[in-house]
Design an enzyme around this catalytic site. Sequence first.
Site, PDB file in Angstrom:
ATOM      1  CB  CYS A 182     -13.917 -22.664   0.697  1.00 45.31           C
ATOM      2  SG  CYS A 182     -12.118 -22.813   0.791  1.00 45.31           S
TER       3      CYS A 182
ATOM      4  CB  CYS B 141     -10.210 -21.377  -2.213  1.00 42.31           C
ATOM      5  SG  CYS B 141     -10.129 -23.036  -1.509  1.00 42.31           S
TER       6      CYS B 141
END
Length: 78
Positions: free
Chosen positions: A11, A14
């Site tokens: 994501c 991240c």
Amino acid sequence: MKNIKVLGSGCKNCETTANLIQIAAKQAGTEIELEKITDIAVIMGYGVMSTPGVVIDGQVVHAGGLPGPDKIRQWVSE
């Protein structure tokens, strides 16, 4: 050399966490080996329930949300 793993599905948070760690390490002159772990079974094996998670030299140091810049600088300079 520090072994740093960013745990997460890939994501935006991240990816941002991984990029911030790379930048902080470069600024500190610290050599790191950065791995991005997306396998849910591996992530769960670390006991991380919310991502991004950060593991440094085998120890979970962060889970859930973006870590702050001061925290990241501390990780790479220790």
